[in-house]
Design a protein around this motif. Structure first.
Motif, PDB file in Angstrom:
ATOM      1  N   PRO A  80     -19.617   2.020 -19.632  1.00  0.00           N
ATOM      2  CA  PRO A  80     -19.312   2.993 -20.687  1.00  0.00           C
ATOM      3  C   PRO A  80     -19.894   4.381 -20.422  1.00  0.00           C
ATOM      4  CG  PRO A  80     -19.851   0.895 -21.679  1.00  0.00           C
ATOM      5  CD  PRO A  80     -20.129   0.759 -20.198  1.00  0.00           C
ATOM      6  N   SER A  84     -21.023  -5.930 -27.805  1.00  0.00           N
ATOM      7  CA  SER A  84     -21.529  -5.048 -28.864  1.00  0.00           C
ATOM      8  C   SER A  84     -20.585  -4.987 -30.051  1.00  0.00           C
ATOM      9  CB  SER A  84     -21.755  -3.636 -28.300  1.00  0.00           C
ATOM     10  OG  SER A  84     -22.633  -3.671 -27.208  1.00  0.00           O
ATOM     11  N   SER A  85     -20.017  -6.144 -30.397  1.00  0.00           N
ATOM     12  CA  SER A  85     -19.142  -6.172 -31.577  1.00  0.00           C
ATOM     13  C   SER A  85     -19.595  -7.281 -32.519  1.00  0.00           C
ATOM     14  CB  SER A  85     -17.681  -6.335 -31.165  1.00  0.00           C
ATOM     15  OG  SER A  85     -17.495  -7.466 -30.337  1.00  0.00           O
ATOM     16  N   LEU A 128     -14.690   5.921 -33.515  1.00  0.00           N
ATOM     17  CA  LEU A 128     -13.525   5.036 -33.478  1.00  0.00           C
ATOM     18  C   LEU A 128     -12.296   5.720 -34.075  1.00  0.00           C
ATOM     19  CD1 LEU A 128     -15.072   1.585 -34.458  1.00  0.00           C
ATOM     20  CD2 LEU A 128     -13.745   2.044 -32.390  1.00  0.00           C
ATOM     21  N   GLN A 178     -25.025  -3.572 -34.530  1.00  0.00           N
ATOM     22  CA  GLN A 178     -24.571  -2.878 -33.335  1.00  0.00           C
ATOM     23  C   GLN A 178     -24.291  -1.399 -33.559  1.00  0.00           C
ATOM     24  OE1 GLN A 178     -24.496  -3.891 -30.010  1.00  0.00           O
ATOM     25  NE2 GLN A 178     -25.775  -5.417 -31.037  1.00  0.00           N
ATOM     26  N   SER A 179     -24.055  -0.995 -34.797  1.00  0.00           N
ATOM     27  CA  SER A 179     -23.849   0.441 -35.033  1.00  0.00           C
ATOM     28  C   SER A 179     -25.112   1.216 -34.672  1.00  0.00           C
ATOM     29  CB  SER A 179     -23.444   0.699 -36.491  1.00  0.00           C
ATOM     30  OG  SER A 179     -24.430   0.207 -37.371  1.00  0.00           O
ATOM     31  N   ILE A 235     -25.444   1.139 -30.761  1.00  0.00           N
ATOM     32  CA  ILE A 235     -24.524   2.034 -30.049  1.00  0.00           C
ATOM     33  C   ILE A 235     -24.974   3.489 -30.161  1.00  0.00           C
ATOM     34  CG2 ILE A 235     -22.168   2.951 -30.080  1.00  0.00           C
ATOM     35  CD1 ILE A 235     -21.240   0.092 -30.773  1.00  0.00           C
ATOM     36  N   ALA A 285     -17.056  -3.871 -26.256  1.00  0.00           N
ATOM     37  CA  ALA A 285     -16.633  -4.844 -27.275  1.00  0.00           C
ATOM     38  C   ALA A 285     -17.139  -6.269 -27.037  1.00  0.00           C
ATOM     39  CB  ALA A 285     -15.109  -4.841 -27.407  1.00  0.00           C
ATOM     40  N   GLY A 317     -12.262   7.193 -25.172  1.00  0.00           N
ATOM     41  CA  GLY A 317     -12.751   6.358 -26.267  1.00  0.00           C
ATOM     42  C   GLY A 317     -12.428   4.894 -26.040  1.00  0.00           C
ATOM     43  N   PHE A 345     -15.289   1.921 -25.931  1.00  0.00           N
ATOM     44  CA  PHE A 345     -15.357   0.852 -26.932  1.00  0.00           C
ATOM     45  C   PHE A 345     -14.863  -0.496 -26.411  1.00  0.00           C
ATOM     46  CE2 PHE A 345     -15.461   4.490 -29.937  1.00  0.00           C
ATOM     47  CZ  PHE A 345     -16.623   4.138 -30.618  1.00  0.00           C
ATOM     48  N   THR A 377     -10.874   8.200 -31.720  1.00  0.00           N
ATOM     49  CA  THR A 377     -10.118   7.542 -30.648  1.00  0.00           C
ATOM     50  C   THR A 377      -8.722   7.169 -31.129  1.00  0.00           C
ATOM     51  OG1 THR A 377     -12.161   6.674 -29.657  1.00  0.00           O
ATOM     52  CG2 THR A 377     -10.102   5.575 -29.067  1.00  0.00           C
ATOM     53  N   VAL A 384     -20.401   5.785 -35.637  1.00  0.00           N
ATOM     54  CA  VAL A 384     -19.539   4.892 -34.850  1.00  0.00           C
ATOM     55  C   VAL A 384     -18.117   4.888 -35.409  1.00  0.00           C
ATOM     56  CG1 VAL A 384     -19.164   2.502 -34.128  1.00  0.00           C
ATOM     57  CG2 VAL A 384     -21.469   3.467 -34.086  1.00  0.00           C
TER      58      VAL A 384
END
Length: 575
Positions: free
Chosen positions: A370, A353-354, A325, A282-283, A286, A350, A342, A346, A328, A321
């Motif tokens: 988003p 996409s986590s 984070l 997912q990194s 994103i 989540a 942020g 996220f 944020t 990413v």
């Protein structure tokens, strides 16, 4: 005598002034509506494509809107019920479905404008743009409304799940803000809880809404956590109680039934996809989403995103990413209001996409909400950069607005052109294969469009390429079998159908196709194949029709029943 004359003259001028003020207040809404209609004006004839076929065209549950219990028993009942209402009004005429999708999206744009305008008016910006806050809010809402990333959630009919959830998410926030201005806030609070309930019954991503309302309240409204809870404890008790609706999903995840649910819905489950490999992958996804926010080139409805086995494969993206984070988290303590952007980005991403493995690693409609945080940060950040470069606040605001108008116009043109990709299954899957030539699903779906057009050789070659890339795709074997059968090689086609069924015994279409080949030489097995097709797809009109044809001599009464069912489910498939 002069005083009455002056009074008479002042009356119309006062009315004209009020009318002009009302016009100025309505102008932003009219601009948002006009921009959205212009961008999506070429979508009303876009046919059902991809998952539209399974969820809408072949979904018998939506054919009955009253009583509603049948359609409401389906997963995500709120959008499914809206499809049922669409069907009740105009059947499968797609213009109505697109009209509702566009209305939902435009409502979301108006709600976003209201949220941003109210937020900026209560926020001390790093620069003195007080008189320009309405215009900045308008720019942010326009960018969000016309951005090409939104096309998948608006033009692709079935993704009403995403846009409707997004509208209800924004509505929850908007009425919460209105409650802060109301003399009697509880009706507004009740509406916020109601919208949250509807959102959770629309799509699970809505789970981020209560948390973000809490976050917003703390950083923009309340002076402390204690103050917030004391003043609105009843509201938050009701808002957080809506999480009860997510209990079935949580049970599925904890018991491992999530994978079974995906397989039941016909979604390919990627081998080797674990929570860890999904999280690592997912990194890259994103970062790709963020690139599309600023440079929407290379959009694709089916990326076939590769699974990353380790962090080393996506190290640069992972660092980006993690940096976002980290920023944020830093802002939570040093710039609390800025941290909300942020958090919005996220927390909304989540659920998808986590670490919860979903077969499709990357799909653009996940950026529907988003994108609002990115548009806000880019618009305000651009102006602040201009100020820091030495421009006066007002000059910087005007330059920011002018630049944003140009950017919005460009984004709108790109989105308008992107809609043409959805014009037919052929254009859609041709676009996928052109951008992702190693995407097996794209290849065999493009092959199916070639088959439907009577180009059987091309259909066979595309399906065989898909099989070579991914030998475990049952649908690729089925599609290859269809083309090979039309080329006059029935025995070879039979082998492909059997291979498809070995990979996926629940593939109703492969059972049907095999049964049709066996119908004259081996009627007993053919009958069993048709019955299996109906077992896995009870409303399969073509299977009812073929089973009736076999039974017509041995059991005319039962054959007649199957013919009637074929007519009931889909008159076009009955002979």
């Amino acid at each position: 005598m002069s005083a009455p004359s002056a009074s008479r003259r002042s009356g119309p001028s006062v009315f004209a002034g009020r009318l002009a003020a009302r016009g100025r207040s309505l102008l932003p809404a009219l601009l948002i509506l006009a921009a959205g209609v212009a961008v999506y004006s070429n979508t009303f004839s876009v046919p059902f494509v991809f998952d539209d076929l399974h969820n809408i065209r072949d979904n018998l549950a939506i054919r009955t809107w009253w009583p509603p219990w049948g359609v409401l028993q389906q997963g995500r009942p709120v959008p499914q019920y809206t499809f049922a209402l669409n069907y009740a009004v105009h059947g499968y005429d797609v213009w109505g479905y697109h009209l509702v999708n566009l209305a939902i999206h435009l409502t979301g744009g108006l709600l976003l404008y209201g949220i941003v305008r109210r937020t900026l008016s209560r926020t001390e910006l790093p620069v003195r743009w007080g008189p320009m806050t309405d215009q900045l809010a308008l720019v942010i809402a326009l960018v969000w409304t016309v951005h090409p990333l939104q096309t998948q959630a608006v033009t692709y009919i079935v993704q009403r799940h995403e846009s409707l959830m997004g509208m209800l998410f924004l509505a929850t926030f908007y009425v919460f803000l209105r409650a802060q201005e109301a003399a009697r806030p509880w009706p507004w609070y009740g509406a916020a809880i109601g919208f949250c309930v509807l959102g959770l019954a629309t799509k699970e991503v809505m789970a981020a809404a209560p948390l973000l309302v809490l976050w917003y309240d703390r950083v923009f409204i309340s002076g402390s956590w204690r103050e917030m809870i004391e003043r609105r404890k009843g509201f938050y008790a009701g808002l957080l109680a809506t999480y009860v609706l997510l209990a079935p999903l949580a049970i599925n995840l904890m018991t491992g039934h999530h994978r079974e649910r995906l397989e039941h819905d016909g979604v390919v489950v990627v081998e080797g996809l674990t929570p860890w490999t999904y999280l690592v992958s997912q990194s890259g996804v994103i970062v790709h989403y963020l690139r599309l926010c600023f440079w929407p080139r290379g959009q694709c409805i089916d990326y076939g995103w590769p699974v990353a086995e380790g962090v080393s494969e996506v190290l640069p993206q992972a660092l980006v990413v993690l940096a976002l984070l980290g920023a944020t988290v830093w802002c939570v303590f040093r710039r609390p209001r800025l941290s909300f952007l942020g958090g919005w980005f996220f927390l909304i991403l989540a659920p998808t996409s986590s670490f919860v493995p979903i077969a499709d690693l990357a799909v653009e409609h996940r950026m529907y909400l988003p994108l609002a945080a990115v548009a806000t940060a880019a618009t305000l950040g651009g102006g602040i950069v201009l100020v820091r470069a030495g421009r006066h606040d007002r000059a910087a605001a005007i330059a920011t607005l002018a630049s944003a108008v140009v950017v919005t116009a460009v984004l709108g043109v790109v989105a308008f052109n992107r809609n043409y990709v959805y014009a037919s299954p052929y254009t859609l899957w041709s676009d996928v294969v052109a951008k992702r030539p190693d995407n097996a699903r794209g290849l065999y779906n493009l092959g199916r469009t070639e088959y439907d057009a009577g180009r059987y050789e091309a259909a066979m070659q595309l399906s065989l390429r898909a099989i070579a890339l991914d030998p475990k795709r049952a649908q690729a074997y089925n599609n290859a079998g269809l083309a090979i059968e039309k080329l006059g090689r029935a025995e070879e086609a039979m082998g492909y159908y059997r291979r498809a069924l070995k990979l996926d015994p629940k593939c109703a279409e492969a059972h049907l196709n095999l049964g049709k080949l066996l119908r004259f030489n081996e009627p007993a097995e053919a009958m069993e194949r048709f019955r299996l097709a109906l077992h896995f797809k009870p409303h399969y009109s073509e299977a009812h029709n073929n089973l009736g044809a076999i039974l017509v001599r041995s059991d005319p009464q039962l054959a007649e029943k199957h013919y009637q069912l074929a007519l009931q489910h889909d008159p076009s498939n009955a002979e």
